[in-house]
Write a protein that holds these residues in place. Structure first.
Motif, PDB file in Angstrom:
ATOM      1  N   ARG A   7       0.830  -1.207   0.000  1.00 32.99           N
ATOM      2  CA  ARG A   7       0.000   0.000   0.000  1.00 32.99           C
ATOM      3  C   ARG A   7       0.863   1.256   0.000  1.00 32.99           C
ATOM      4  NH1 ARG A   7      -4.437  -1.857   4.611  1.00 32.99           N
ATOM      5  NH2 ARG A   7      -5.592  -3.347   3.298  1.00 32.99           N
ATOM      6  N   ALA A   8       1.946   1.217   0.751  1.00 37.57           N
ATOM      7  CA  ALA A   8       2.844   2.380   0.769  1.00 37.57           C
ATOM      8  C   ALA A   8       3.501   2.587  -0.585  1.00 37.57           C
ATOM      9  CB  ALA A   8       3.902   2.191   1.854  1.00 37.57           C
ATOM     10  N   ALA A   9       3.801   1.492  -1.289  1.00 33.56           N
ATOM     11  CA  ALA A   9       4.437   1.605  -2.607  1.00 33.56           C
ATOM     12  C   ALA A   9       3.534   2.311  -3.603  1.00 33.56           C
ATOM     13  CB  ALA A   9       4.816   0.219  -3.115  1.00 33.56           C
ATOM     14  N   ASP A  10       2.225   2.082  -3.506  1.00 34.40           N
ATOM     15  CA  ASP A  10       1.295   2.738  -4.425  1.00 34.40           C
ATOM     16  C   ASP A  10       1.303   4.247  -4.230  1.00 34.40           C
ATOM     17  OD1 ASP A  10      -0.569   2.959  -6.425  1.00 34.40           O
ATOM     18  OD2 ASP A  10      -2.282   2.541  -5.129  1.00 34.40           O
ATOM     19  N   ASN A  11       1.519   4.712  -3.001  1.00 35.22           N
ATOM     20  CA  ASN A  11       1.633   6.151  -2.749  1.00 35.22           C
ATOM     21  C   ASN A  11       3.038   6.665  -3.011  1.00 35.22           C
ATOM     22  OD1 ASN A  11      -1.081   6.476  -1.908  1.00 35.22           O
ATOM     23  ND2 ASN A  11      -0.577   5.749   0.143  1.00 35.22           N
ATOM     24  N   ALA A  12       4.042   5.836  -2.718  1.00 35.82           N
ATOM     25  CA  ALA A  12       5.426   6.275  -2.885  1.00 35.82           C
ATOM     26  C   ALA A  12       5.781   6.504  -4.344  1.00 35.82           C
ATOM     27  CB  ALA A  12       6.374   5.241  -2.275  1.00 35.82           C
ATOM     28  N   ARG A  13       5.219   5.727  -5.256  1.00 34.52           N
ATOM     29  CA  ARG A  13       5.568   5.901  -6.667  1.00 34.52           C
ATOM     30  C   ARG A  13       4.978   7.198  -7.222  1.00 34.52           C
ATOM     31  NH1 ARG A  13       0.877   5.475 -10.335  1.00 34.52           N
ATOM     32  NH2 ARG A  13      -0.764   4.404  -9.165  1.00 34.52           N
ATOM     33  N   ARG A  14       4.088   7.855  -6.486  1.00 35.91           N
ATOM     34  CA  ARG A  14       3.582   9.161  -6.878  1.00 35.91           C
ATOM     35  C   ARG A  14       4.404  10.302  -6.301  1.00 35.91           C
ATOM     36  NH1 ARG A  14      -1.362   6.448  -5.336  1.00 35.91           N
ATOM     37  NH2 ARG A  14      -2.659   5.980  -7.165  1.00 35.91           N
ATOM     38  N   GLN A  15       5.357   9.979  -5.392  1.00 33.05           N
ATOM     39  CA  GLN A  15       6.135  11.005  -4.718  1.00 33.05           C
ATOM     40  C   GLN A  15       7.627  10.931  -5.023  1.00 33.05           C
ATOM     41  OE1 GLN A  15       5.232  10.916  -0.475  1.00 33.05           O
ATOM     42  NE2 GLN A  15       3.191  10.118  -0.876  1.00 33.05           N
ATOM     43  N   ASP A  16       8.147   9.737  -5.277  1.00 28.10           N
ATOM     44  CA  ASP A  16       9.574   9.530  -5.488  1.00 28.10           C
ATOM     45  C   ASP A  16       9.827   9.230  -6.964  1.00 28.10           C
ATOM     46  OD1 ASP A  16      12.225   8.550  -5.601  1.00 28.10           O
ATOM     47  OD2 ASP A  16      12.113   7.953  -3.507  1.00 28.10           O
ATOM     48  N   PRO A  17      10.621  10.048  -7.683  1.00 29.24           N
ATOM     49  CA  PRO A  17      10.878   9.780  -9.108  1.00 29.24           C
ATOM     50  C   PRO A  17      11.564   8.443  -9.356  1.00 29.24           C
ATOM     51  CG  PRO A  17      11.452  12.048  -8.553  1.00 29.24           C
ATOM     52  CD  PRO A  17      11.176  11.342  -7.257  1.00 29.24           C
ATOM     53  N   GLN A  18      12.444   8.013  -8.465  1.00 26.80           N
ATOM     54  CA  GLN A  18      13.125   6.735  -8.671  1.00 26.80           C
ATOM     55  C   GLN A  18      12.152   5.569  -8.575  1.00 26.80           C
ATOM     56  OE1 GLN A  18      16.397   6.542  -5.926  1.00 26.80           O
ATOM     57  NE2 GLN A  18      17.523   8.213  -6.895  1.00 26.80           N
ATOM     58  N   LEU A  19      11.273   5.601  -7.604  1.00 27.50           N
ATOM     59  CA  LEU A  19      10.266   4.552  -7.501  1.00 27.50           C
ATOM     60  C   LEU A  19       9.239   4.658  -8.623  1.00 27.50           C
ATOM     61  CD1 LEU A  19       9.677   4.552  -3.636  1.00 27.50           C
ATOM     62  CD2 LEU A  19      11.145   3.039  -4.979  1.00 27.50           C
ATOM     63  N   ALA A  20       8.943   5.875  -9.056  1.00 28.77           N
ATOM     64  CA  ALA A  20       8.035   6.057 -10.194  1.00 28.77           C
ATOM     65  C   ALA A  20       8.627   5.465 -11.465  1.00 28.77           C
ATOM     66  CB  ALA A  20       7.728   7.536 -10.386  1.00 28.77           C
ATOM     67  N   ARG A  21       9.939   5.574 -11.616  1.00 33.49           N
ATOM     68  CA  ARG A  21      10.592   4.985 -12.785  1.00 33.49           C
ATOM     69  C   ARG A  21      10.488   3.462 -12.764  1.00 33.49           C
ATOM     70  NH1 ARG A  21      15.494   2.743 -13.949  1.00 33.49           N
ATOM     71  NH2 ARG A  21      16.257   3.049 -16.110  1.00 33.49           N
ATOM     72  N   ILE A  22      10.666   2.849 -11.590  1.00 33.72           N
ATOM     73  CA  ILE A  22      10.536   1.400 -11.472  1.00 33.72           C
ATOM     74  C   ILE A  22       9.113   0.967 -11.836  1.00 33.72           C
ATOM     75  CG2 ILE A  22      10.626  -0.528  -9.845  1.00 33.72           C
ATOM     76  CD1 ILE A  22      12.765   1.031  -8.307  1.00 33.72           C
ATOM     77  N   TYR A  23       8.136   1.698 -11.344  1.00 36.83           N
ATOM     78  CA  TYR A  23       6.738   1.382 -11.662  1.00 36.83           C
ATOM     79  C   TYR A  23       6.476   1.553 -13.159  1.00 36.83           C
ATOM     80  CZ  TYR A  23       1.638   1.731 -11.517  1.00 36.83           C
ATOM     81  OH  TYR A  23       0.288   1.558 -11.748  1.00 36.83           O
ATOM     82  N   TYR A  24       7.034   2.599 -13.753  1.00 43.10           N
ATOM     83  CA  TYR A  24       6.841   2.870 -15.181  1.00 43.10           C
ATOM     84  C   TYR A  24       7.436   1.744 -16.037  1.00 43.10           C
ATOM     85  CZ  TYR A  24       7.139   5.358 -19.644  1.00 43.10           C
ATOM     86  OH  TYR A  24       7.024   5.719 -20.964  1.00 43.10           O
ATOM     87  N   VAL A  25       8.628   1.306 -15.688  1.00 44.24           N
ATOM     88  CA  VAL A  25       9.281   0.240 -16.455  1.00 44.24           C
ATOM     89  C   VAL A  25       8.473  -1.048 -16.369  1.00 44.24           C
ATOM     90  CG1 VAL A  25      11.331  -1.210 -16.563  1.00 44.24           C
ATOM     91  CG2 VAL A  25      11.578   1.254 -16.279  1.00 44.24           C
ATOM     92  N   GLN A  26       7.968  -1.367 -15.194  1.00 47.52           N
ATOM     93  CA  GLN A  26       7.185  -2.587 -15.041  1.00 47.52           C
ATOM     94  C   GLN A  26       5.889  -2.528 -15.847  1.00 47.52           C
ATOM     95  OE1 GLN A  26       7.935  -5.445 -13.348  1.00 47.52           O
ATOM     96  NE2 GLN A  26       9.975  -4.597 -13.006  1.00 47.52           N
ATOM     97  N   MET A  27       5.247  -1.385 -15.863  1.00 50.07           N
ATOM     98  CA  MET A  27       3.963  -1.267 -16.550  1.00 50.07           C
ATOM     99  C   MET A  27       4.124  -1.149 -18.063  1.00 50.07           C
ATOM    100  SD  MET A  27       1.211  -1.250 -14.480  1.00 50.07           S
ATOM    101  CE  MET A  27      -0.002  -0.229 -15.309  1.00 50.07           C
ATOM    102  N   VAL A  28       5.062  -0.316 -18.511  1.00 49.04           N
ATOM    103  CA  VAL A  28       5.162   0.014 -19.925  1.00 49.04           C
ATOM    104  C   VAL A  28       6.048  -0.971 -20.670  1.00 49.04           C
ATOM    105  CG1 VAL A  28       5.872   1.789 -21.566  1.00 49.04           C
ATOM    106  CG2 VAL A  28       4.722   2.440 -19.451  1.00 49.04           C
ATOM    107  N   GLU A  29       7.216  -1.302 -20.117  1.00 50.62           N
ATOM    108  CA  GLU A  29       8.193  -2.094 -20.841  1.00 50.62           C
ATOM    109  C   GLU A  29       8.079  -3.593 -20.576  1.00 50.62           C
ATOM    110  OE1 GLU A  29      12.079  -0.578 -20.147  1.00 50.62           O
ATOM    111  OE2 GLU A  29      11.557   1.494 -20.644  1.00 50.62           O
ATOM    112  N   ARG A  30       7.633  -3.981 -19.396  1.00 53.96           N
ATOM    113  CA  ARG A  30       7.609  -5.405 -19.047  1.00 53.96           C
ATOM    114  C   ARG A  30       6.208  -5.988 -18.988  1.00 53.96           C
ATOM    115  NH1 ARG A  30      12.558  -6.077 -14.646  1.00 53.96           N
ATOM    116  NH2 ARG A  30      14.118  -4.970 -15.917  1.00 53.96           N
ATOM    117  N   GLY A  31       5.205  -5.186 -19.271  1.00 57.12           N
ATOM    118  CA  GLY A  31       3.844  -5.703 -19.397  1.00 57.12           C
ATOM    119  C   GLY A  31       3.196  -6.148 -18.110  1.00 57.12           C
ATOM    120  N   ALA A  32       3.629  -5.611 -16.980  1.00 52.63           N
ATOM    121  CA  ALA A  32       3.035  -6.002 -15.705  1.00 52.63           C
ATOM    122  C   ALA A  32       1.751  -5.221 -15.466  1.00 52.63           C
ATOM    123  CB  ALA A  32       4.016  -5.760 -14.562  1.00 52.63           C
TER     124      ALA A  32
END
Length: 343
Positions: free
Chosen positions: A207-232
């Motif tokens: 649950r914290a990760a879902d909020n953290a990826r909206r606040q931290d650019p590094q965590l947002a990048r990890i989320y972006y790569v998983q969603m866009v590039e790796r099809g998660a």
């Protein structure tokens, strides 16, 4: 911490029940999000739409203004009255809608929710006081996504973070690490997470990760790569972000230094600049997010019934020749034993 978690879950159940009941009474329900004190005050008095309209606009407005301390006014009152009028126009006096019984059940759920929230407030105050002495520097609370609820939870479950030598060991403790699958010379990658350890700790980090990826650019990048590039999908991407957040939590607690939000180049940034970077570079497009949502296939046929093997065939079961026939006794199917002639 455990009492707060248990009471929070109970309060969520009562909230869901109240919304379901109000949706039956008022199809155009004005309830959205968490139920406020003002919403509960209105439902406690006039859950029945007939009583709500009979009370009058002035009386309803007085209750809303008092309980919300002036934050809500005529617009909210008009919305309640419009929903009640629409319900009566839709249902009329049809006997299928038991307004009185539904309103009584709503009143019961409102009182239970108020009791749960009263108990939760006392335990939450005790939790905050214990966290103040357990983590004086508020190191866990410095991480994005872990606020006044998540920080005491992870601190109470982890205990002394130094007992884990590395962040990877701590990630395995949380159950966010992938399962090991090694057979001979084969080492399979991409296995599901082990889900070992404390479930509340793992849920809090996700649950914290879902909020953290909206606040931290590094965590947002990890989320972006998983969603866009790796099809998660969203949940899987949040689990990956939670694993990285767990390692950073271990580092912060071991080093004794608060967490600092940085951009993807490692330069510290303020919260406003971090959100701007995320919006410009690491926001998942809407079409990609729509494609990642899981949908049940509609064109595929259902699963074929399981075939009974010969070894599992029993002679004492009741059978049918085909679907729809009546079951036949076992004596019909069993081979007949010849009878010896007697002399």
């Amino acid at each position: 911490m455990r009492a707060c978690d248990r009471l929070t879950a109970q309060g969520a159940l009562h909230q869901r029940r109240i919304k379901d009941l109000v949706r039956q009474l008022l199809p155009n329900t004005p309830l959205t999000g968490d139920l406020s004190r003002t919403d509960l005050a209105v439902l406690e008095r006039w859950a029945d739409p007939r009583a709500l309209l009979t009370a009058g606009r002035a009386r309803l407005l007085a209750v809303i203004a008092k309980t919300s301390r002036g934050q809500q006014g005529p617009a909210r009152a008009d919305r309640w009255r419009a929903a009640a009028a629409a319900a009566l126009e839709l249902y009329g006096d049809h006997p299928a809608i038991a307004f009185t019984d539904l309103a009584a059940e709503v009143l019961t759920e409102v009182r239970l929710l108020q009791a749960v929230r009263t108990e939760l407030a006392g335990h939450a105050a005790a939790r905050a006081e214990a966290y103040r002495f357990t983590d004086p520097a508020a190191l866990a609370a410095s991480l994005p996504g872990l606020a006044e609820v998540g920080a005491p939870t992870v601190t109470a479950i982890i205990g002394r973070a130094g007992r884990f030598r590395t962040g990877k060991q701590f990630r395995s403790f949380t159950g966010l690490a992938p399962r090991a699958s090694e057979t001979g010379n084969t080492d399979r990658k991409g296995q599901p997470m082990s889900k070992a350890g404390n479930r509340l700790l793992r849920t809090t980090l996700i649950r914290a990760a879902d909020n953290a990826r909206r606040q931290d650019p590094q965590l947002a990048r990890i989320y972006y790569v998983q969603m866009v590039e790796r099809g998660a999908e969203h949940l899987k991407a949040c689990c990956v972000v939670a694993a990285h957040l767990a390692e950073r939590l271990h580092t912060v607690l071991v080093r004794g230094m608060p967490y600092v939000i940085c951009d993807t180049d490692g330069e510290p940034v303020d919260p406003a600049a971090a959100k701007k970077i995320i919006a410009e570079q690491w926001t998942v497009p809407a079409e990609v997010r729509a494609r990642r949502r899981s949908h049940k296939p509609t064109s595929r046929a259902g699963k074929a019934p399981q075939q009974v093997l010969n070894g599992h065939d029993r002679s004492d079961t009741r059978r049918v020749d085909k679907r729809g026939d009546l079951p036949r006794g076992t004596s019909v199917l069993a081979p007949r034993t010849p009878v010896k002639a007697t002399t």
